[in-house]
Design an enzyme around this catalytic site. Structure first.
Site, mmCIF file in Angstrom:
data_model
loop_
_atom_site.group_PDB
_atom_site.id
_atom_site.type_symbol
_atom_site.label_atom_id
_atom_site.label_comp_id
_atom_site.label_asym_id
_atom_site.label_seq_id
_atom_site.Cartn_x
_atom_site.Cartn_y
_atom_site.Cartn_z
ATOM 1 N N GLU A 36 0.811 -1.234 0.000
ATOM 2 C CA GLU A 36 0.000 0.000 0.000
ATOM 3 C C GLU A 36 0.838 1.275 0.000
ATOM 4 O OE1 GLU A 36 -2.381 -0.820 3.417
ATOM 5 O OE2 GLU A 36 -3.709 -2.156 2.303
ATOM 6 N N GLN A 93 5.093 -4.146 2.322
ATOM 7 C CA GLN A 93 4.973 -5.561 2.654
ATOM 8 C C GLN A 93 5.199 -6.388 1.388
ATOM 9 O OE1 GLN A 93 0.782 -4.323 3.181
ATOM 10 N NE2 GLN A 93 0.374 -6.502 2.977
HETATM 11 C C1 BGC Z 1 -2.183 -4.363 5.146
HETATM 12 C C2 BGC Z 1 -3.221 -5.153 4.391
HETATM 13 C C3 BGC Z 1 -4.095 -5.881 5.364
HETATM 14 C C4 BGC Z 1 -4.687 -4.913 6.366
HETATM 15 C C5 BGC Z 1 -5.506 -5.606 7.424
HETATM 16 C C6 BGC Z 1 -2.866 -3.448 6.137
HETATM 17 O O1 BGC Z 1 -1.905 -2.787 6.895
HETATM 18 O O2 BGC Z 1 -1.413 -3.585 4.272
HETATM 19 O O3 BGC Z 1 -2.600 -6.068 3.531
HETATM 20 O O4 BGC Z 1 -5.120 -6.524 4.686
HETATM 21 O O5 BGC Z 1 -3.643 -4.234 7.009
HETATM 22 O O6 BGC Z 1 -4.738 -6.500 8.151
#
Ligand code: BGC
Length: 776
Positions: free
Chosen positions: A474, A595
């Site tokens: 993200e 990530q």
């Molecule tokens: C992550 C997502 C994840 C979400 C809920 C976010 O920080 O980037 O991949 O689905 O957290 O755990």
């Protein structure tokens, strides 16, 4: 933290700063109701946050954020049934924060699903021993028990106890949500009937009725505004224990909390609860000789089963990213369930099926979302709550810059492929063609249809591009300087879309012909459309760097390298995307990821599978390129998401076992030894927890269900051995046991059929009672 017994986790000192984290680590739940393990004398504030949550009990409301009206769906903190305190004579009501602590222990017993506090303290000049014992019944929906035992040490006198349900609660667990309305409940009604008391309220926006009840034998009760309280006096004698047992019920939707009235006494309630946990643990079947491995694995299974349990099977709720343990991410359902399903599928397939129904019931909403965005098929939301529409917030608050930042994560369209992955793996693990025919196939076909309409054919070379999306990472949601958000040809999105199209092309062959024909009729799915899906599944574009490394998205290698001096030193250790924005930059400009993104492919799919998918698209990619791709991203990943390390552990299992094991060990302590205690205070990281169990079963023990049986390809690090797991596949039970260098798979003698196995040495049919060994 002390770990003195394989089933227990405990703390021997009281640390107010750590209390909110421990409330989550030791939270108790039964898949339907979860109570944070706050001390019964605590009040919400800087150090305590007694939260009470029901699976799927969301409030809906509007808020004015950054000049826009936004709609919010949020797991509601419900009236707090925990308060139970006492005073000596006419003294002050007891609270540990004002006592002198002599000794202290707070522990979780995972085997019995019980949390305890045992302490000796001096209060108003008197010594006393206190023990608090809590459980949330795994045998009866919504019921919980709390016992406070007081032993006066060297004094006698009158003690008055006070038990409450506090209806004045708000949602205040997450500091970032402070600009949003905190009150999620309608003004409650409180009333008392003898030694039982009730607080009735409704969830804002949905109107769902919630009732929280308590009963304390022999106590006198009063309704007091939004709360009820019961009081009881006892003559305390030095050395003689006084026990106060409070039974609690939390329900939603039901007209009356009838169960508390007819519930058994405290001791019976607890006996049933322990027995239910014993049965659950029998079904888990994960054992390691090394307690430092066994304990965190149990801890993960424990919280998983507290978030999703046989009691929640009948509920229309999903698998929440943060458990029902806190208000982080507002109780929303993300793709994190993909990391949780493998554990459930191999042990509690009925439960897994009931959680798939959460997605099935929201297929219509997903179809509407696809249509509204100009696409066909079904477009599942990145964040889902009660109705299945998109609930991703429009803005996120940057705690460093105090700016609102636009949240573009709803462009993580890969969620649809995750839903398909879960339905398909349910089918592979169970062989349940009926469910595939009645539910799974339709979801798979509709998501495939979405991908086919999302992919755009390039006039130049006939390849299909998937644009305007973001991948799991993200930190990247647009190209530097671009006016509109979204990236092109994210490898993870594109390859999971291709994989989905391939499943859609075969799914109708796995259901009875009449069901297949009916589905084609219902969906108006003609040969032309299937032929188009086939074409797209062979021509989706992937981007590669010059040296054959699979690019996270087009242009990733052209971004700036991230250097140690990119950020001003004052932001060291801070969340990178926020810190960059606060310093007038953007994470979008850099080759640095939040990530695992591309590497998630190598976690979810075996090396041969991923290489075959890429080959289907006409690109060459081999084990060597895969290895280089792993190392390339490894050096550019910040592991800011709890999912990252566990995904890397899975991805590296076949590539670099030592590195994989190091990451796996770190993932085992994601919550237990978190470097981000505030994050744990907002709920457990269920995806990371499920992910460790998944890596163990799939990537290390090498248990891969396939259409015609099982592919057994272990890659178990010696450092985890000896260990054993038991699992179910198509109604048959197996044990896999790892000892240095070797994993042995045994089909239980009670199995009724043999199973076809493909293994490193060839193929065989494993009959009941037979074993098969494979080198690691
Ligand atoms: C992550 C997502 C994840 C979400 C809920 C976010 O920080 O980037 O991949 O689905 O957290 O755990």
């Amino acid at each position: 933290m002390t770990d003195d017994a394989p089933w227990k986790i405990g703390f021997d000192t009281y640390d107010p700063q750590a209390e909110q984290q421990r409330e989550v680590l030791f939270a108790l739940g039964n898949g339907v109701v979860v109570l944070r393990n706050a001390a019964p004398w605590s009040r919400a504030g800087a150090h305590h946050y007694p939260g009470t949550y029901l699976a799927g009990a969301y409030a809906r409301f509007r808020a004015r954020i950054n000049g826009e009206t936004v709609e919010v769906e949020s797991l509601a903190n419900l009236p707090n049934p925990l308060p139970l305190t006492f005073r000596i004579g006419d003294g002050a009501w007891f609270t540990l924060d004002a006592a002198e602590i002599i000794d202290y222990r707070h522990e979780l017993d995972m085997h019995d699903g019980v949390a305890r506090r045992e302490l000796t303290c001096r209060w108003e000049g008197r010594r006393l021993r206190l023990s608090v014992h809590q459980f949330v019944s795994m045998a009866r929906c919504g019921l919980a028990g709390l016992r406070v035992r007081l032993v006066p040490l060297g004094w006698s006198g009158r003690v008055e106890f006070r038990a409450m349900i506090d209806g004045g609660v708000e949602n205040r667990n997450v500091a970032r949500y402070e600009p949003y309305p905190a009150r999620h409940l309608a003004p409650p009604d409180a009333f008392v009937e003898g030694d039982a008391g009730y607080v009735h309220t409704r969830l804002l926006g949905t109107g769902t009725k919630v009732v929280v009840a308590q009963s304390l034998a022999g106590a006198h009760g009063d309704a007091n505004g939004w709360s009820v309280e019961h009081r009881l006096c006892r003559d305390a004698e030095s050395g003689v224990a006084i026990d106060l047992c409070k039974r609690i019920e939390v329900t939603a939707g039901a007209a009356e909390p009838a169960r508390l009235r007819s519930a058994p006494d405290f001791a019976t309630l607890e006996r049933e609860h322990r027995a239910a946990w014993r049965t659950l643990w029998d079904g888990v079947g994960i054992e390691a000789d090394d307690p430092d491995i066994a304990r965190p694995l149990r801890f993960h299974a424990f919280h998983l089963l507290q978030s999703v349990s046989p009691l929640s099977g009948a509920l229309d709720s999903g698998i929440p990213a943060r458990g029902w343990h806190g208000e982080g991410y507002r109780g929303h359902i993300f793709w994190d369930e993909i990391f949780v399903f493998p554990f459930l599928l191999a042990r509690f397939p009925d439960l897994a099926r009931s959680k798939l129904l959460y997605r099935w019931r929201r297929l219509t909403a997903a179809r509407e979302a696809a249509r509204a965005s100009g696409h066909r098929g079904a477009m599942y939301p990145w964040r889902s709550a009660s109705r299945g529409d998109e609930v991703t917030p429009r803005w996120q608050w940057n705690m460093l810059s105090h700016h609102w930042m636009r949240d573009h994560t709803q462009r993580a369209r890969h969620i649809g492929s995750a839903v398909v992955y879960n339905f398909w793996h349910y089918y592979l693990m169970t062989g349940d063609t009926e469910f595939l025919a009645s539910h799974g196939a339709e979801v798979i076909l509709e998501v495939a249809r979405f991908w086919a309409s999302k992919a755009e054919r390039s006039a130049e070379d006939g390849r299909y591009d998937i644009r305007g999306v973001i991948g799991p990472d993200e930190f990247h949601d647009r190209y530097p300087g671009a006016r509109s958000p979204g990236l092109e040809n994210n490898a993870y999105t594109n390859l999971t879309a291709v994989w989905t199209l391939c499943r859609a092309l075969e799914v109708l062959d796995h259901v009875p012909a009449t069901a297949a024909a009916a589905l084609r009729e219902k969906l108006r799915l003609g040969d032309d459309e299937l032929a188009l899906w086939d074409r797209i599944s062979r021509r989706v574009r992937l981007a590669f760097h010059g040296d054959g490394i699979l690019s996270q998205f087009e242009g990733f290698e052209r971004l700036e390298p991230f250097r140690s001096d990119t950020l001003p030193p004052r932001y060291e250790g801070q969340r990178l995307d926020w810190a960059l924005e606060a310093s007038g930059q953007s994470a979008n400009a850099y080759q640095i990821t939040k990530q695992a993104d591309t590497l998630t492919l190598f976690h979810l799919f075996r090396r041969e599978e991923i290489c075959a998918l890429i080959a289907r698209l006409g690109y060459s990619f081999d084990g060597d390129a895969l290895k280089r791709t792993c190392h390339y991203y490894f050096d550019r990943t910040t592991h800011r998401s709890s999912l990252s390390r566990v995904v890397y552990a899975g991805a590296l299992a076949e590539v670099d076992r030592d590195a994989s094991l190091d990451l796996f060990r770190e993932a085992l302590t994601t919550d237990l030894a978190s470097k981000k205690p505030q994050s744990v205070a907002e709920g457990v990281h269920l995806g990371a927890m499920g992910g460790t169990l998944d890596v163990l079963q799939r990537r290390y023990f090498g248990i891969y269900p396939v259409v015609d049986g099982l592919r057994f390809a272990p890659s178990l690090p010696d450092g985890l051995c000896p260990m054993r797991i038991r699992f179910e596949l198509r109604g048959l039970t197996f044990t896999a046991e790892g000892r240095e260098g070797r994993v042995t798979l045994t089909s239980h003698a009670s199995n009724l059929r043999p199973l076809a196995i493909t293994h490193p040495g060839g193929e065989c049919t494993l009959k009941p009672g037979e074993s098969l060994g494979a080198e690691n």
